[in-house]
Design a protein around this motif. Structure first.
Motif, PDB file in Angstrom:
ATOM      1  N   VAL A 125       0.815  -1.223   0.000  1.00 39.55           N
ATOM      2  CA  VAL A 125       0.000   0.000   0.000  1.00 39.55           C
ATOM      3  C   VAL A 125       0.850   1.275   0.000  1.00 39.55           C
ATOM      4  O   VAL A 125       0.315   2.376  -0.154  1.00 39.55           O
ATOM      5  CB  VAL A 125      -1.010   0.037   1.184  1.00 39.55           C
ATOM      6  CG1 VAL A 125      -2.000  -1.112   1.066  1.00 39.55           C
ATOM      7  CG2 VAL A 125      -0.319   0.030   2.534  1.00 39.55           C
TER       8      VAL A 125
ATOM      9  N   ASN B 102      -4.762   2.565  -4.097  1.00 34.25           N
ATOM     10  CA  ASN B 102      -5.303   2.811  -2.752  1.00 34.25           C
ATOM     11  C   ASN B 102      -6.632   3.554  -2.802  1.00 34.25           C
ATOM     12  O   ASN B 102      -7.218   3.850  -1.760  1.00 34.25           O
ATOM     13  CB  ASN B 102      -4.311   3.637  -1.922  1.00 34.25           C
ATOM     14  CG  ASN B 102      -3.125   2.795  -1.451  1.00 34.25           C
ATOM     15  OD1 ASN B 102      -3.181   1.578  -1.501  1.00 34.25           O
ATOM     16  ND2 ASN B 102      -2.077   3.459  -1.005  1.00 34.25           N
ATOM     17  N   ILE B 103      -7.115   3.855  -4.006  1.00 43.05           N
ATOM     18  CA  ILE B 103      -8.342   4.650  -4.115  1.00 43.05           C
ATOM     19  C   ILE B 103      -9.558   3.832  -3.680  1.00 43.05           C
ATOM     20  O   ILE B 103      -9.700   2.656  -4.034  1.00 43.05           O
ATOM     21  CB  ILE B 103      -8.493   5.210  -5.551  1.00 43.05           C
ATOM     22  CG1 ILE B 103      -7.532   6.393  -5.712  1.00 43.05           C
ATOM     23  CG2 ILE B 103      -9.931   5.604  -5.859  1.00 43.05           C
ATOM     24  CD1 ILE B 103      -7.632   7.125  -7.004  1.00 43.05           C
ATOM     25  N   GLY B 104     -10.419   4.492  -2.881  1.00 43.45           N
ATOM     26  CA  GLY B 104     -11.641   3.848  -2.399  1.00 43.45           C
ATOM     27  C   GLY B 104     -12.870   4.410  -3.060  1.00 43.45           C
ATOM     28  O   GLY B 104     -13.925   3.801  -3.059  1.00 43.45           O
TER      29      GLY B 104
ATOM     30  N   VAL C  46      -8.785   8.353  -1.103  1.00 40.76           N
ATOM     31  CA  VAL C  46      -8.122   7.149  -0.601  1.00 40.76           C
ATOM     32  C   VAL C  46      -9.124   6.319   0.223  1.00 40.76           C
ATOM     33  O   VAL C  46      -9.963   6.872   0.940  1.00 40.76           O
ATOM     34  CB  VAL C  46      -6.893   7.528   0.257  1.00 40.76           C
ATOM     35  CG1 VAL C  46      -6.233   6.292   0.859  1.00 40.76           C
ATOM     36  CG2 VAL C  46      -5.885   8.313  -0.572  1.00 40.76           C
ATOM     37  N   HIS C  47      -9.048   5.001   0.106  1.00 40.23           N
ATOM     38  CA  HIS C  47      -9.936   4.084   0.823  1.00 40.23           C
ATOM     39  C   HIS C  47      -9.765   4.265   2.335  1.00 40.23           C
ATOM     40  O   HIS C  47      -8.639   4.277   2.837  1.00 40.23           O
ATOM     41  CB  HIS C  47      -9.571   2.651   0.423  1.00 40.23           C
ATOM     42  CG  HIS C  47     -10.598   1.633   0.813  1.00 40.23           C
ATOM     43  ND1 HIS C  47     -10.896   1.347   2.124  1.00 40.23           N
ATOM     44  CD2 HIS C  47     -11.402   0.844   0.074  1.00 40.23           C
ATOM     45  CE1 HIS C  47     -11.829   0.415   2.158  1.00 40.23           C
ATOM     46  NE2 HIS C  47     -12.158   0.095   0.917  1.00 40.23           N
ATOM     47  N   GLY C  48     -10.907   4.394   3.039  1.00 43.13           N
ATOM     48  CA  GLY C  48     -10.866   4.585   4.486  1.00 43.13           C
ATOM     49  C   GLY C  48     -10.135   3.456   5.204  1.00 43.13           C
ATOM     50  O   GLY C  48      -9.485   3.681   6.230  1.00 43.13           O
ATOM     51  N   GLY C  49     -10.224   2.255   4.664  1.00 40.33           N
ATOM     52  CA  GLY C  49      -9.543   1.110   5.278  1.00 40.33           C
ATOM     53  C   GLY C  49      -8.026   1.266   5.226  1.00 40.33           C
ATOM     54  O   GLY C  49      -7.317   0.876   6.156  1.00 40.33           O
ATOM     55  N   VAL C  50      -7.528   1.866   4.129  1.00 39.30           N
ATOM     56  CA  VAL C  50      -6.077   2.064   4.004  1.00 39.30           C
ATOM     57  C   VAL C  50      -5.629   3.189   4.941  1.00 39.30           C
ATOM     58  O   VAL C  50      -4.526   3.140   5.502  1.00 39.30           O
ATOM     59  CB  VAL C  50      -5.679   2.374   2.543  1.00 39.30           C
ATOM     60  CG1 VAL C  50      -4.171   2.337   2.385  1.00 39.30           C
ATOM     61  CG2 VAL C  50      -6.312   1.382   1.595  1.00 39.30           C
ATOM     62  N   VAL C  51      -6.501   4.181   5.136  1.00 39.11           N
ATOM     63  CA  VAL C  51      -6.203   5.235   6.103  1.00 39.11           C
ATOM     64  C   VAL C  51      -6.146   4.613   7.506  1.00 39.11           C
ATOM     65  O   VAL C  51      -5.258   4.940   8.309  1.00 39.11           O
ATOM     66  CB  VAL C  51      -7.253   6.369   6.036  1.00 39.11           C
ATOM     67  CG1 VAL C  51      -6.978   7.420   7.089  1.00 39.11           C
ATOM     68  CG2 VAL C  51      -7.252   6.995   4.646  1.00 39.11           C
ATOM     69  N   GLY C  52      -7.055   3.679   7.781  1.00 41.91           N
ATOM     70  CA  GLY C  52      -7.026   2.945   9.051  1.00 41.91           C
ATOM     71  C   GLY C  52      -5.713   2.184   9.203  1.00 41.91           C
ATOM     72  O   GLY C  52      -5.114   2.161  10.287  1.00 41.91           O
ATOM     73  N   ALA C  53      -5.251   1.584   8.108  1.00 41.34           N
ATOM     74  CA  ALA C  53      -3.982   0.852   8.133  1.00 41.34           C
ATOM     75  C   ALA C  53      -2.823   1.795   8.449  1.00 41.34           C
ATOM     76  O   ALA C  53      -1.927   1.463   9.228  1.00 41.34           O
ATOM     77  CB  ALA C  53      -3.751   0.163   6.788  1.00 41.34           C
TER      78      ALA C  53
ATOM     79  N   GLU D 237      -2.927   2.617  12.207  1.00 37.14           N
ATOM     80  CA  GLU D 237      -2.477   1.471  13.001  1.00 37.14           C
ATOM     81  C   GLU D 237      -0.954   1.311  12.889  1.00 37.14           C
ATOM     82  O   GLU D 237      -0.248   1.110  13.883  1.00 37.14           O
ATOM     83  CB  GLU D 237      -3.185   0.203  12.507  1.00 37.14           C
ATOM     84  CG  GLU D 237      -2.736  -1.040  13.243  1.00 37.14           C
ATOM     85  CD  GLU D 237      -3.389  -2.312  12.703  1.00 37.14           C
ATOM     86  OE1 GLU D 237      -4.548  -2.243  12.258  1.00 37.14           O
ATOM     87  OE2 GLU D 237      -2.731  -3.365  12.736  1.00 37.14           O
TER      88      GLU D 237
ATOM     89  N   ALA E 222      -9.486  -2.659   6.128  1.00 36.63           N
ATOM     90  CA  ALA E 222     -10.022  -2.320   4.797  1.00 36.63           C
ATOM     91  C   ALA E 222     -11.164  -3.259   4.428  1.00 36.63           C
ATOM     92  O   ALA E 222     -12.180  -2.836   3.868  1.00 36.63           O
ATOM     93  CB  ALA E 222      -8.906  -2.392   3.761  1.00 36.63           C
TER      94      ALA E 222
ATOM     95  N   GLN F   3     -15.306   9.460   5.158  1.00 37.54           N
ATOM     96  CA  GLN F   3     -14.416   9.046   4.074  1.00 37.54           C
ATOM     97  C   GLN F   3     -15.061   7.927   3.307  1.00 37.54           C
ATOM     98  O   GLN F   3     -15.752   7.097   3.877  1.00 37.54           O
ATOM     99  CB  GLN F   3     -13.080   8.557   4.643  1.00 37.54           C
ATOM    100  CG  GLN F   3     -12.138   9.679   4.928  1.00 37.54           C
ATOM    101  CD  GLN F   3     -10.810   9.188   5.435  1.00 37.54           C
ATOM    102  OE1 GLN F   3     -10.475   8.025   5.291  1.00 37.54           O
ATOM    103  NE2 GLN F   3     -10.056  10.078   6.028  1.00 37.54           N
TER     104      GLN F   3
END
Lengths: 148, 179
Positions: free
Chosen positions: A27, A48-50, A57-64, A67, B82, B177
């Motif tokens: 990522v 990485n686009i959501g 950017v995908h919120g899940g990748v921002v979460g990653a 973390e 994700a 988001q």
């Protein structure tokens, strides 16, 4: 791995930990150190686009990123003796994360003997306009010791 | 009829309009198309296997590229975040008739057990409450057995419908988001 991490720390190259982690390469997670400490970076990548319409950017990748920033912060800025194990993560999404690099910095709120509480904020243009914020708990002892 | 694995009529439970063949309804088609169009989900290999109003399931096949802990081969928590974020968002889109946009406001993940290296990870989510603009969703990630979860998620999502957008063209989803 801890030995390698300790070597990276001694050499002042904590960001090199990312080279050990395949997902970081997938990522685009990197890190650098400034005068205030470690900053984790999520490089912008089309993959990485959501949301293709908003090009966000995908919120899940921002979460990653959040973390990852929290773990790197614990490894770089504290004297933890194990690789911190995540217990939970709570993310607030504050703004749309545009098609650009995103940065994140962690802060240890409390470090106990067994558990650390870390806050992380992510931003793009300036830290004063965060795109996301999180708090996370990490276990600082190995699983065997935790359950005995 | 919109039923989950337990055979509960989810539309009726939530007071939503009953859709006779919900897996082929326009909102399901829209949610499926939205999922297929998300570059990140395609990139890491997510597959939407089941979807109906109120409930859905996505599979994330194991890949060495997803490893977060090189000592054990365990998948990075970020991939699970994700996966759960996507699953929850897609379920919101599948639940709201005429839904045009969904954005995550917050998402909490409890990591309950490390994923087993080499095994695919599945995530299911259910939308358990909908208000005029907000949807409340819970999800779970697991391998084969839901009773042995890898992670639980609970999230809040803001959405905009076509009707709401027509009434108020600049529907403000800027607080969240895209998921």
């Amino acid at each position: 791995m801890l030995k390698t991490i300790a070597e990276f720390k001694r050499a002042g190259r904590v960001e090199a930990i990312n080279t050990l982690i395949p997902y970081a390469g997938l990522v685009g997670l990197e890190a650098f150190t400034d005068e205030d400490g470690l900053v984790a970076v999520l490089r912008f990548r089309e993959t990485n686009i959501g949301n293709p319409v908003l090009r966000a950017v995908h919120g899940g990748v921002v979460g990653a990123l959040l973390e990852h920033a929290a773990i790197l912060h614990l490894l770089a800025e504290t004297d933890v003796q194990v690789v911190p194990k995540i217990i939970n993560l709570s993310v607030d999404y504050l703004r749309s994360c545009r098609a650009a690099d995103t940065f994140a910095r962690g802060r240890v709120i409390r470090q106990g003997r067994r558990v650390a509480n870390v806050r992380v904020e992510a931003w793009q243009d300036t830290p004063e306009r965060p795109v996301a914020a999180a708090h996370a708990h990490f276990l600082l002892i190995d699983e065997g010791a935790a359950t005995s | 009829m919109a039923q989950n694995a337990l055979g509960i009529d989810l539309c009726r439970m939530r007071g939503l309009p009953h859709v006779s063949d919900s897996t082929h309804s326009p909102q399901i088609a829209r949610a499926r198309a939205a999922f297929e169009g998300i570059p990140h989900c395609q990139h890491i290999g997510m597959q939407l296997t089941e979807l109906m109003p109120g409930w859905g399931m996505i599979t994330l096949p194991y890949s060495p590229r997803l490893i977060g802990d090189p000592r054990s081969g365990v998948v990075h928590g970020g991939a699970i975040t994700a996966l759960l974020d996507t699953m929850c968002g897609v379920v919101v889109m599948a639940t709201i008739p005429d839904c045009q946009e969904v954005a995550t406001l917050d998402l909490r993940i409890d990591y309950l057990h490390p994923a087993t290296p080499g095994l695919d990870i599945r995530a299911s989510a259910e939308c358990f409450k909908v208000t005029r603009a907000i949807a409340f969703v819970r999800g779970v990630a697991f391998h084969e057995d839901k009773a042995a979860p890898i992670a639980h998620a609970i999230g809040t999502f803001v959405f905009a419908t076509a009707t709401a957008q027509a009434r108020q063209p600049a529907a403000d989803l800027s607080g969240g988001q895209p998921c």
